[in-house]
Design a protein around this motif. Structure first.
Motif, PDB file in Angstrom:
ATOM      1  N   GLY A 232      66.304 -20.489   0.755  1.00 43.72           N
ATOM      2  CA  GLY A 232      65.752 -20.903   2.047  1.00 43.72           C
ATOM      3  C   GLY A 232      64.265 -21.182   1.970  1.00 43.72           C
ATOM      4  O   GLY A 232      63.768 -22.135   2.578  1.00 43.72           O
ATOM      5  N   ALA A 233      63.536 -20.347   1.235  1.00 46.60           N
ATOM      6  CA  ALA A 233      62.099 -20.565   1.084  1.00 46.60           C
ATOM      7  C   ALA A 233      61.820 -21.868   0.332  1.00 46.60           C
ATOM      8  O   ALA A 233      60.915 -22.627   0.703  1.00 46.60           O
ATOM      9  CB  ALA A 233      61.467 -19.381   0.363  1.00 46.60           C
TER      10      ALA A 233
ATOM     11  N   TYR B  13      60.267 -27.584   0.490  1.00 47.93           N
ATOM     12  CA  TYR B  13      60.653 -28.980   0.295  1.00 47.93           C
ATOM     13  C   TYR B  13      60.421 -29.783   1.570  1.00 47.93           C
ATOM     14  O   TYR B  13      59.909 -30.905   1.526  1.00 47.93           O
ATOM     15  CB  TYR B  13      62.120 -29.053  -0.130  1.00 47.93           C
ATOM     16  N   ILE B  14      60.793 -29.213   2.696  1.00 43.42           N
ATOM     17  CA  ILE B  14      60.581 -29.898   3.977  1.00 43.42           C
ATOM     18  C   ILE B  14      59.093 -30.098   4.228  1.00 43.42           C
ATOM     19  O   ILE B  14      58.666 -31.177   4.654  1.00 43.42           O
ATOM     20  CB  ILE B  14      61.228 -29.100   5.129  1.00 43.42           C
ATOM     21  N   ILE B  15      58.291 -29.073   3.963  1.00 43.41           N
ATOM     22  CA  ILE B  15      56.842 -29.194   4.164  1.00 43.41           C
ATOM     23  C   ILE B  15      56.261 -30.275   3.252  1.00 43.41           C
ATOM     24  O   ILE B  15      55.426 -31.078   3.675  1.00 43.41           O
ATOM     25  CB  ILE B  15      56.146 -27.838   3.906  1.00 43.41           C
TER      26      ILE B  15
ATOM     27  N   GLY C 108      59.380 -26.448   8.760  1.00 46.40           N
ATOM     28  CA  GLY C 108      59.438 -25.982   7.369  1.00 46.40           C
ATOM     29  C   GLY C 108      58.708 -24.666   7.186  1.00 46.40           C
ATOM     30  O   GLY C 108      59.180 -23.776   6.471  1.00 46.40           O
ATOM     31  N   ALA C 109      57.546 -24.528   7.823  1.00 41.47           N
ATOM     32  CA  ALA C 109      56.800 -23.278   7.726  1.00 41.47           C
ATOM     33  C   ALA C 109      57.580 -22.134   8.369  1.00 41.47           C
ATOM     34  O   ALA C 109      57.587 -21.002   7.861  1.00 41.47           O
ATOM     35  CB  ALA C 109      55.439 -23.427   8.386  1.00 41.47           C
TER      36      ALA C 109
END
Length: 72
Positions: free
Chosen positions: A25-26, A31-33, A45-46
């Motif tokens: 998950g982290a 990746y999203i950030i 993302g954060a």
């Protein structure tokens, strides 16, 4: 009835699976950030990263506390 060693092994593997899911998950949040351009996806993302880190820190310890052998 299950063997106590087998039960302990299953519980250990369950706790490790929770930690691996938290790490995944982290990484997903990072990746999203990294891939986002706008502010909203970065905030999401954060949030994912912070919740995953909280999950890594709290959930396995609470599982171990719940499954602890009672004193005789």
């Amino acid at each position: 009835m299950t063997d106590p060693d087998t039960l302990a092994r299953q519980r250990y593997y369950t706790m490790m699976a929770v930690e691996i899911a938290g790490v995944a998950g982290a990484v997903f949040g990072l990746y999203i950030i990294g891939r986002s351009v706008d502010v909203l996806p970065r905030v999401i993302g954060a949030g994912i990263v912070l919740s995953a880190l909280l999950m890594i820190a709290v959930v396995p310890k609470s599982m171990a506390r719940r499954w602890r052998t009672p004193p005789e």
